[in-house]
Design an enzyme around this catalytic site. Structure first.
Site, PDB file in Angstrom:
ATOM      1  N   TYR A 167       0.897  -1.064   0.035  1.00 58.38           N
ATOM      2  CA  TYR A 167       0.081   0.124  -0.031  1.00 58.38           C
ATOM      3  C   TYR A 167       0.762   1.364   0.035  1.00 58.38           C
ATOM      4  O   TYR A 167       2.147   1.195   0.579  1.00 58.38           O
ATOM      5  CB  TYR A 167      -0.923   0.002   1.203  1.00 58.38           C
ATOM      6  CG  TYR A 167      -1.988  -1.016   1.241  1.00 58.38           C
ATOM      7  CD1 TYR A 167      -1.731  -2.472   1.277  1.00 58.38           C
ATOM      8  CD2 TYR A 167      -3.302  -0.662   0.806  1.00 58.38           C
ATOM      9  CE1 TYR A 167      -2.771  -3.179   1.233  1.00 58.38           C
ATOM     10  CE2 TYR A 167      -4.437  -1.644   0.735  1.00 58.38           C
ATOM     11  CZ  TYR A 167      -4.046  -2.836   1.006  1.00 58.38           C
ATOM     12  OH  TYR A 167      -5.083  -3.847   1.017  1.00 58.38           O
ATOM     13  N   GLU A 168       0.402   2.348  -0.472  1.00 59.87           N
ATOM     14  CA  GLU A 168       1.254   3.582  -0.618  1.00 59.87           C
ATOM     15  C   GLU A 168       1.894   4.215   0.530  1.00 59.87           C
ATOM     16  O   GLU A 168       2.611   4.782   0.277  1.00 59.87           O
ATOM     17  CB  GLU A 168       0.148   4.329  -1.444  1.00 59.87           C
ATOM     18  CG  GLU A 168       0.886   5.668  -2.167  1.00 59.87           C
ATOM     19  CD  GLU A 168      -0.365   6.376  -2.705  1.00 59.87           C
ATOM     20  OE1 GLU A 168      -1.359   5.881  -3.082  1.00 59.87           O
ATOM     21  OE2 GLU A 168      -0.347   7.674  -2.535  1.00 59.87           O
ATOM     22  N   SER A 169       1.191   3.792   1.723  1.00 60.27           N
ATOM     23  CA  SER A 169       1.845   4.142   2.869  1.00 60.27           C
ATOM     24  C   SER A 169       3.301   3.781   3.043  1.00 60.27           C
ATOM     25  O   SER A 169       3.787   4.028   4.131  1.00 60.27           O
ATOM     26  CB  SER A 169       0.907   4.118   3.986  1.00 60.27           C
ATOM     27  OG  SER A 169       0.324   2.850   3.865  1.00 60.27           O
ATOM     28  N   GLY A 170       3.594   2.906   2.494  1.00 58.43           N
ATOM     29  CA  GLY A 170       4.933   2.453   2.406  1.00 58.43           C
ATOM     30  C   GLY A 170       5.030   1.148   3.270  1.00 58.43           C
ATOM     31  O   GLY A 170       5.984   0.469   3.616  1.00 58.43           O
TER      32      GLY A 170
END
Ligand SMILES: CC(=O)SCCNC(=O)CCNC(=O)[C@H](O)C(C)(C)COP(=O)(O)OP(=O)(O)OC[C@H]1O[C@@H](n2cnc3c(N)ncnc32)[C@H](O)[C@@H]1OP(=O)(O)O
Ligand SMILES: O=C(O)/C=C/CC(=O)O
Length: 252
Positions: A53-56
């Site tokens: 996911y884009e949050s790392g």
């Protein structure tokens, strides 16, 4: 057609999308329908699916569906958590992610996606949508992109009101011209069937209809003259395990 199980068109769509993922893939997961489908895949036929996911959050395996990319359950269950610039600059842009899984409010015949605004006037839209987030980069750089969207003439339009994420642009050769490194959308999975880009023109073509759905119904739900494969197949129904996993996720 006789069906063996009771399921909804949305469940058919989500399970079909889940089946597009394999256990050896790294998948950049979009919030919403894509997240649900990826979480079904990892709990059924694709236990090794590496969800990002884009949050790392790399290699996350949340116990329930995350509310957003910032949901703590993603970090708690991830192999590791890296910075957002690392997600984009190291993992995504050099082509290290196999598949991007995206949603769409509008999509056109070349699988260009709008998640920004509905209406002609950007500053005074009819509907302001969630926006781009990381989707343009995901669409540009993942090795391939799979889109999940409910099919209707409102969503499947002749021309999107805003190009948030480029699919195949204006057709064959456009991605290369624009310098987009990934192959772009390879499948669009809807509540009615499955569309894939024609290998020559890149125009979306109906290749499979879900059980009980007719080609005419899919055409009627599409805002352009939809191309149809010579012999579209019938999508395989969800099985008991897939439905049970999906329902446990969406009802929790
Ligand atoms: C990695 C990342 O996740 S990057 C994040 C970037 N953002 C995204 O990718 C979002 C992608 N998803 C979408 O665009 C979705 O279609 C969403 C979020 C707009 C809506 O999805 P859902 O929650 O399933 O809701 P739904 O499709 O019922 O639409 C909700 C409302 O949005 C508006 N809307 C959505 N699509 C449209 C459309 N094509 N035309 C007009 N209005 C629309 C309507 O107001 C609609 O309500 P209504 O059906 O009562 O009229
Ligand atoms: O900012 C983004 O790219 C995605 C946002 C979706 C979310 O907040 O879960």
């Amino acid at each position: 057609m006789t069906t063996t199980l009771d399921y909804t068109a949305d469940e058919m769509m989500t399970v079909t999308a889940a089946r597009s993922l394999t256990t050896d893939m790294a998948c950049f997961v979009g919030i919403g329908l894509p997240s649900t489908a990826a979480n079904v895949a990892v709990r059924t036929h694709a236990p090794g699916l590496w969800m990002i996911y884009e949050s790392g959050t790399l290699g996350t395996r949340p116990d329930s569906l995350p509310l957003s990319i910032g949901d703590g359950i993603l970090a708690e269950t991830a192999d590791t958590v890296v910075s957002v610039p690392e997600v984009f600059n190291y993992w995504l842009q050099p082509g290290r992610i196999d598949v991007g899984f995206l949603g769409a409010a509008q999509i056109d015949r070349y699988a260009n996606i709008n998640t920004t605004v509905i209406g002609d006037d950007y500053s005074d839209p009819k509907v302001r949508l969630p926006g781009a987030g990381g989707a343009p980069e995901i669409a540009a750089n993942c090795k391939e992109v799979i889109v999940i969207a409910r099919q209707s003439t409102r969503a499947f339009v002749e021309a999107v009101d805003f190009v948030t994420s480029v699919g195949h642009g204006k057709g064959a050769g456009d991605r290369e011209r624009l310098g987009l490194t990934g192959r772009g959308p390879t499948r669009v999975i809807t509540n009615l069937g499955v569309l894939e880009p024609d290998p020559s023109t890149r125009e979306l073509t109906l290749v499979s209809v879900h059980p009980g759905v007719t080609v005419d119904e899919v055409r009627a739900a599409t805002g352009w003259d939809l191309q149809v494969a010579a012999e579209p197949t019938t999508t395989t129904e969800p099985d008991t395990k897939e439905l049970s996993v999906l329902r446990s996720l969406t009802n929790s």
